[in-house]
Enzyme design. Structure first.
Site, PDB file in Angstrom:
ATOM      1  N   HIS A   1       0.870  -1.198   0.000  1.00 20.53           N
ATOM      2  CA  HIS A   1       0.000   0.000   0.000  1.00 20.53           C
ATOM      3  C   HIS A   1       0.896   1.234   0.000  1.00 20.53           C
ATOM      4  O   HIS A   1       1.376   1.663   1.048  1.00 20.53           O
ATOM      5  CB  HIS A   1      -0.895   0.006   1.253  1.00 20.53           C
TER       6      HIS A   1
ATOM      7  N   HIS B   1       1.644   5.307  -1.773  1.00 18.11           N
ATOM      8  CA  HIS B   1       1.255   6.439  -2.626  1.00 18.11           C
ATOM      9  C   HIS B   1       2.526   7.031  -3.224  1.00 18.11           C
ATOM     10  O   HIS B   1       3.392   7.511  -2.490  1.00 18.11           O
ATOM     11  CB  HIS B   1       0.533   7.511  -1.808  1.00 18.11           C
TER      12      HIS B   1
ATOM     13  N   LYS C   1      -9.496  -0.413  -5.127  1.00 15.05           N
ATOM     14  CA  LYS C   1      -9.442   0.279  -3.840  1.00 15.05           C
ATOM     15  C   LYS C   1     -10.753   1.012  -3.599  1.00 15.05           C
ATOM     16  O   LYS C   1     -11.189   1.815  -4.429  1.00 15.05           O
ATOM     17  CB  LYS C   1      -8.280   1.286  -3.845  1.00 15.05           C
TER      18      LYS C   1
ATOM     19  N   HIS D   1     -10.401   1.284   2.377  1.00 21.39           N
ATOM     20  CA  HIS D   1     -10.142   2.296   3.399  1.00 21.39           C
ATOM     21  C   HIS D   1     -11.336   2.215   4.348  1.00 21.39           C
ATOM     22  O   HIS D   1     -12.423   2.694   4.020  1.00 21.39           O
ATOM     23  CB  HIS D   1     -10.026   3.697   2.777  1.00 21.39           C
TER      24      HIS D   1
ATOM     25  N   HIS E   1      -4.334  -0.289   6.270  1.00 25.04           N
ATOM     26  CA  HIS E   1      -3.753   0.556   7.330  1.00 25.04           C
ATOM     27  C   HIS E   1      -4.584   0.555   8.610  1.00 25.04           C
ATOM     28  O   HIS E   1      -5.082   1.579   9.054  1.00 25.04           O
ATOM     29  CB  HIS E   1      -3.530   1.996   6.843  1.00 25.04           C
TER      30      HIS E   1
ATOM     31  N   ASP F   1       1.372   2.865   3.446  1.00 20.96           N
ATOM     32  CA  ASP F   1       0.575   4.083   3.292  1.00 20.96           C
ATOM     33  C   ASP F   1       1.469   5.321   3.283  1.00 20.96           C
ATOM     34  O   ASP F   1       1.032   6.405   3.681  1.00 20.96           O
ATOM     35  CB  ASP F   1      -0.502   4.203   4.381  1.00 20.96           C
TER      36      ASP F   1
HETATM   37  O1  DOR Z   1      -3.023   9.759   5.602  1.00 20.69           O
HETATM   38  C1  DOR Z   1      -3.417   9.365   4.513  1.00 20.69           C
HETATM   39  N1  DOR Z   1      -2.922   9.879   3.354  1.00 20.69           N
HETATM   40  N2  DOR Z   1      -4.361   8.430   4.473  1.00 20.69           N
HETATM   41  C2  DOR Z   1      -4.922   8.055   3.316  1.00 20.69           C
HETATM   42  O2  DOR Z   1      -5.806   7.230   3.369  1.00 20.69           O
HETATM   43  C3  DOR Z   1      -4.522   8.681   2.031  1.00 20.69           C
HETATM   44  C4  DOR Z   1      -3.192   9.265   2.118  1.00 20.69           C
HETATM   45  C5  DOR Z   1      -2.875  10.212   0.960  1.00 20.69           C
HETATM   46  O3  DOR Z   1      -3.118   9.841  -0.192  1.00 20.69           O
HETATM   47  O4  DOR Z   1      -2.372  11.308   1.215  1.00 20.69           O
HETATM   48 ZN    ZN Z   2      -3.363   5.063   1.499  1.00 24.28          ZN
END
Ligand code: DOR
Ligand code: ZN
Length: 345
Positions: free
Chosen positions: A13, A15, A99, A136, A174, A247
């Site tokens: 997971h 980003h 997702k 989520h 998460h 995450d």
């Molecule tokens: O803290 C977070 N940031 N939680 C999420 O679910 C998304 C993530 C983000 O994309 O910035």
């Molecule tokens: Zn995330």
């Protein structure tokens, strides 16, 4: 000086964002990750297989020569996702999951889901096609306290989803509560959870005591210490249903240190090191390999990585920040000393 050899870890997971951000995020994780399951909450969201494949190509352009890092892709589930897209995802070797973001739950979730029951026909197709549903798990009702949102989501939605679709493979992402640990433990082997590095080491005091610490703010928010302890216990338990998903979520400093700061902790510079700190503290380093490099691949039905990295007990100092799309990116533990370091050779 202790030293541990791990299979090259996978992050289930992460980003990475898009455009110029990739120049920062991709080399960081390509240093030591085997695979990364890339989240689709871009603007506009990655809703189709062909968009995911184009995004994958943009990521690959930033993988340094000699790195074995392989991005795996997710699709963003919307109220209008067609059943055909689920079939296309099932046929793609690069797309691993859909997702589900409840609309309004987190960063770039406006295109997310408004009514979960309306998705049951799509869940049925996912169950049949063997496509993973990654969730989520937080409700978004204004009257639900933010510290209760994960627990209420489990009670209100997740219990019902896993009951109705017993063979659907579900990852509760998460997790932050003892309630989630308990739920996943009691569910079938089709249900798993990711645990982040930062939720293994942060409780809500770390976010709020002595001043608001915007770089510790993320969603789901860190909870009470007893919940953090439950996460560490689950991660170190050796149970295959708990595996690593960072995450890691980069946001420029100016968007974090703001009157309305955005959610996300950036950990991609030191994922394994942060996990090692938590595992070592519990005397569970021998379980780190399965958590970071084994159970996730097993759940997704992929072979475990055969390359290795070496984790060495060797102090180093985390940089204060990194360049990031014309702004700066403040990493987790910025300026602090860490006890463990990964060597990629
Ligand atoms: O803290 C977070 N940031 N939680 C999420 O679910 C998304 C993530 C983000 O994309 O910035
Ligand atoms: Zn995330």
């Amino acid at each position: 000086m202790r030293q541990i050899v791990l299979a090259r870890p996978d992050d289930w997971h992460i980003h990475l964002r898009d455009g110029d951000a990739l120049a920062t995020t991709v080399p960081h994780c390509a240093r030591y990750l085997g695979r990364g399951l890339v989240m689709p909450n871009l603007q506009p969201p990655v809703t189709r297989v062909e968009l995911a494949l184009a995004y994958r190509d943009r990521i690959l352009r930033h993988v340094p020569d000699g790195s074995a890092f392989t991005p795996l892709m997710t699709l963003y589930l919307t109220d209008d996702t067609p059943a055909d897209e689920v079939r296309r995802a099932a046929d793609s070797e690069h797309v691993m999951a859909f997702k589900l973001y409840p609309a309004g739950a987190t960063t770039n979730s406006a295109a997310g889901i408004h009514g979960i029951e309306a998705l049951y026909p799509i869940f049925e197709v996912m169950e049949r096609e063997g496509v993973v549903l990654s969730i989520h798990g937080e409700v978004t009702d204004r009257d639900c306290d933010i510290f209760d949102r994960e627990r209420v989501f489990i009670d209100r939605h997740l219990e019902e989803i896993v009951k109705r679709f017993p063979s659907l493979r579900v990852v509760l992402e998460h997790i932050t509560t003892a309630d989630a640990v308990e739920f996943v433990r009691a569910a079938s082997h089709h249900v798993a959870a990711t645990i982040t590095a930062h939720h293994l080491v942060l409780n809500r005091n770390d976010m709020l005591v002595g001043g608001i610490r915007p770089h510790h703010y993320c969603l789901p928010v860190p909870k009470r210490e007893r919940h953090r302890e439950a996460l560490v216990e689950a991660a170190c338990s050796g149970e295959p249903r708990f595996f690593f998903g960072s995450d890691s979520a980069p946001h420029g400093r100016s968007r974090k240190e703001a009157a309305c700061g955005c959610a996300g902790v950036y950990t991609a510079h030191a994922l394994v090191e942060i996990c090692a700190t938590a595992f070592a503290h519990r005397g569970a380093l021998k379980r780190l390999n399965d958590f970071c490099s084994g159970f996730g691949a097993d759940f997704y039905g992929l072979p475990r990585t055969t390359e290795t990295v070496t984790l060495v007990e060797e102090p180093w100092t985390v940089p204060e920040d990194f360049p990031f799309t014309g702004d700066r990116l403040v990493p987790f533990h910025a300026g602090q000393e860490m006890a463990w370091r990964v060597h990629d050779a």
